[in-house]
Write a protein that holds these residues in place. Structure first.
Motif, PDB file in Angstrom:
ATOM      1  N   LEU A 173      36.460  45.223  37.929  1.00 20.76           N
ATOM      2  CA  LEU A 173      35.342  44.294  37.990  1.00 20.76           C
ATOM      3  C   LEU A 173      34.589  44.281  36.670  1.00 20.76           C
ATOM      4  N   ASP A 174      34.401  45.443  36.068  1.00 26.90           N
ATOM      5  CA  ASP A 174      33.737  45.510  34.765  1.00 26.90           C
ATOM      6  C   ASP A 174      34.544  44.782  33.697  1.00 26.90           C
ATOM      7  N   VAL A 175      35.851  45.023  33.686  1.00 29.82           N
ATOM      8  CA  VAL A 175      36.727  44.366  32.703  1.00 29.82           C
ATOM      9  C   VAL A 175      36.719  42.853  32.906  1.00 29.82           C
ATOM     10  N   ALA A 176      36.822  42.427  34.166  1.00 29.01           N
ATOM     11  CA  ALA A 176      36.810  40.999  34.469  1.00 29.01           C
ATOM     12  C   ALA A 176      35.489  40.360  34.044  1.00 29.01           C
ATOM     13  N   SER A 177      34.389  41.080  34.260  1.00 27.84           N
ATOM     14  CA  SER A 177      33.072  40.549  33.896  1.00 27.84           C
ATOM     15  C   SER A 177      32.947  40.383  32.384  1.00 27.84           C
ATOM     16  N   GLU A 178      33.454  41.351  31.620  1.00 26.71           N
ATOM     17  CA  GLU A 178      33.398  41.252  30.166  1.00 26.71           C
ATOM     18  C   GLU A 178      34.219  40.065  29.668  1.00 26.71           C
ATOM     19  N   THR A 179      35.414  39.868  30.240  1.00 27.55           N
ATOM     20  CA  THR A 179      36.243  38.729  29.853  1.00 27.55           C
ATOM     21  C   THR A 179      35.575  37.418  30.250  1.00 27.55           C
ATOM     22  N   TRP A 180      34.983  37.395  31.438  1.00 22.34           N
ATOM     23  CA  TRP A 180      34.285  36.199  31.928  1.00 22.34           C
ATOM     24  C   TRP A 180      33.166  35.799  30.978  1.00 22.34           C
ATOM     25  N   LEU A 181      32.446  36.790  30.461  1.00 25.00           N
ATOM     26  CA  LEU A 181      31.375  36.507  29.501  1.00 25.00           C
ATOM     27  C   LEU A 181      31.944  35.971  28.194  1.00 25.00           C
ATOM     28  N   ARG A 182      33.040  36.570  27.713  1.00 24.56           N
ATOM     29  CA  ARG A 182      33.651  36.101  26.463  1.00 24.56           C
ATOM     30  C   ARG A 182      34.127  34.664  26.580  1.00 24.56           C
ATOM     31  N   LEU A 183      34.592  34.287  27.779  1.00 25.19           N
ATOM     32  CA  LEU A 183      35.110  32.940  27.999  1.00 25.19           C
ATOM     33  C   LEU A 183      34.027  31.958  28.452  1.00 25.19           C
ATOM     34  N   ASP A 184      32.759  32.424  28.448  1.00 23.39           N
ATOM     35  CA  ASP A 184      31.638  31.577  28.884  1.00 23.39           C
ATOM     36  C   ASP A 184      31.847  31.020  30.284  1.00 23.39           C
ATOM     37  N   GLY A 185      32.445  31.816  31.158  1.00 20.86           N
ATOM     38  CA  GLY A 185      32.610  31.413  32.544  1.00 20.86           C
ATOM     39  C   GLY A 185      33.675  30.366  32.788  1.00 20.86           C
ATOM     40  N   ALA A 186      34.539  30.122  31.789  1.00 21.62           N
ATOM     41  CA  ALA A 186      35.545  29.067  31.927  1.00 21.62           C
ATOM     42  C   ALA A 186      36.612  29.402  32.971  1.00 21.62           C
ATOM     43  N   VAL A 187      36.855  30.688  33.199  1.00 23.44           N
ATOM     44  CA  VAL A 187      37.825  31.135  34.206  1.00 23.44           C
ATOM     45  C   VAL A 187      37.051  31.855  35.305  1.00 23.44           C
ATOM     46  N   PRO A 188      37.315  31.545  36.569  1.00 19.58           N
ATOM     47  CA  PRO A 188      36.570  32.186  37.665  1.00 19.58           C
ATOM     48  C   PRO A 188      36.670  33.711  37.612  1.00 19.58           C
ATOM     49  N   LEU A 189      35.556  34.368  37.911  1.00 17.22           N
ATOM     50  CA  LEU A 189      35.507  35.831  37.869  1.00 17.22           C
ATOM     51  C   LEU A 189      36.529  36.448  38.814  1.00 17.22           C
ATOM     52  N   GLU A 190      36.700  35.853  40.014  1.00 16.08           N
ATOM     53  CA  GLU A 190      37.649  36.437  40.964  1.00 16.08           C
ATOM     54  C   GLU A 190      39.091  36.360  40.448  1.00 16.08           C
ATOM     55  N   GLN A 191      39.417  35.309  39.685  1.00 11.78           N
ATOM     56  CA  GLN A 191      40.758  35.201  39.102  1.00 11.78           C
ATOM     57  C   GLN A 191      40.972  36.296  38.062  1.00 11.78           C
ATOM     58  N   LEU A 192      39.952  36.541  37.249  1.00 11.27           N
ATOM     59  CA  LEU A 192      40.053  37.585  36.230  1.00 11.27           C
ATOM     60  C   LEU A 192      40.162  38.963  36.871  1.00 11.27           C
ATOM     61  N   TRP A 193      39.454  39.172  37.999  1.00 10.68           N
ATOM     62  CA  TRP A 193      39.574  40.447  38.705  1.00 10.68           C
ATOM     63  C   TRP A 193      40.986  40.623  39.243  1.00 10.68           C
ATOM     64  N   ASP A 194      41.540  39.562  39.829  1.00 10.01           N
ATOM     65  CA  ASP A 194      42.905  39.634  40.349  1.00 10.01           C
ATOM     66  C   ASP A 194      43.892  39.983  39.254  1.00 10.01           C
ATOM     67  N   GLU A 195      43.709  39.387  38.067  1.00  7.35           N
ATOM     68  CA  GLU A 195      44.610  39.649  36.952  1.00  7.35           C
ATOM     69  C   GLU A 195      44.470  41.087  36.464  1.00  7.35           C
ATOM     70  N   ALA A 196      43.240  41.602  36.441  1.00  7.47           N
ATOM     71  CA  ALA A 196      43.028  42.991  36.023  1.00  7.47           C
ATOM     72  C   ALA A 196      43.672  43.960  37.013  1.00  7.47           C
ATOM     73  N   VAL A 197      43.507  43.696  38.302  1.00  7.04           N
ATOM     74  CA  VAL A 197      44.106  44.561  39.314  1.00  7.04           C
ATOM     75  C   VAL A 197      45.628  44.500  39.245  1.00  7.04           C
ATOM     76  N   SER A 198      46.178  43.311  39.032  1.00 11.37           N
ATOM     77  CA  SER A 198      47.637  43.169  38.912  1.00 11.37           C
ATOM     78  C   SER A 198      48.168  43.964  37.736  1.00 11.37           C
ATOM     79  N   ALA A 199      47.402  43.977  36.631  1.00 11.22           N
ATOM     80  CA  ALA A 199      47.832  44.727  35.449  1.00 11.22           C
ATOM     81  C   ALA A 199      47.873  46.228  35.746  1.00 11.22           C
ATOM     82  N   VAL A 200      46.911  46.709  36.503  1.00  6.21           N
ATOM     83  CA  VAL A 200      46.844  48.135  36.830  1.00  6.21           C
ATOM     84  C   VAL A 200      47.932  48.518  37.836  1.00  6.21           C
TER      85      VAL A 200
END
Length: 202
Positions: A173-200
């Motif tokens: 969630l922290d990683v997804a939030s940091e990416t979400w901020l860098r992208l100015d919210g262009a990608v949904p936070l839940e999508q970024l969380w899913d991608e982070a979890v998939s990577a782990v």
């Protein structure tokens, strides 16, 4: 199912209303002037209270931004309790975290501004990490209860697995939030969380 919470009395409802008004006044000032540039005296004045009264509701200026984080953790815990018992643990945790975004409409611009303020203010980042530990204490026992099996009589294995899942979920969630901020919210936070979890999880 969790039993219904008792309805708070008038005094408690009044306290919550004042707490909310102070927090809203503080957030307005933080977003207008900056966190470090805003003083407690300015927040108290904007809320129409004394400095002494401010400290009846908030221990620090940081708590104006993060003060409800533990309450949010309780809401995630309560949502986890309500998930189907047969649900896969990662899905249950995901649905429980997402429940926070359905409580009220998401104001993306405001969330971005608050997130950017939190990210660039060291005292807020440190306080955020401290309060997030409370989420682990809330979520791990409930997830362990769901995972405990007949071959784990004392629950040690379930608690170990649960602690790993919750810690990883919050780190993602922290990683997804940091990416979400860098992208100015262009990608949904839940999508970024899913991608982070998939990577782990690979």
């Amino acid at each position: 199912m969790r039993s219904e919470e008792p309805v708070p009395g008038l005094r408690e409802r009044t306290r919550r209303a004042v707490h909310r008004e102070i927090a809203e006044a503080g957030m307005r000032l933080f977003l207008e002037r900056g966190f470090e540039e805003t003083t407690i005296d300015q927040i108290a004045e904007a809320a129409g209270i004394s400095r002494r009264s401010f400290f009846r509701y908030f221990g620090t200026k940081e708590d104006v931004v993060l003060g409800d984080l533990v309450d949010r953790g309780r809401r995630v815990r309560d949502a986890l309790v309500e998930r189907p018992p047969e649900e896969e643990p990662w899905e249950a945790v995901r649905a429980s975290l997402l429940s926070l975004r359905t409580v009220q409409p998401v104001d993306t611009d405001r969330e971005l501004r608050i997130g950017q303020m939190l990210h660039r203010t060291p005292s807020l980042r440190a306080r955020h990490m401290e309060k997030q530990l409370a989420w682990k204490e809330l979520l791990v026992p409930e997830l362990a209860r769901r995972l405990r099996g007949a071959d784990d009589p004392d629950g040690t294995a379930a608690e170990h697995r649960s602690a790993a899942i919750v810690a990883t979920a919050l780190a993602c969630l922290d990683v997804a939030s940091e990416t979400w901020l860098r992208l100015d919210g262009a990608v949904p936070l839940e999508q970024l969380w899913d991608e982070a979890v998939s990577a782990v999880r690979g």
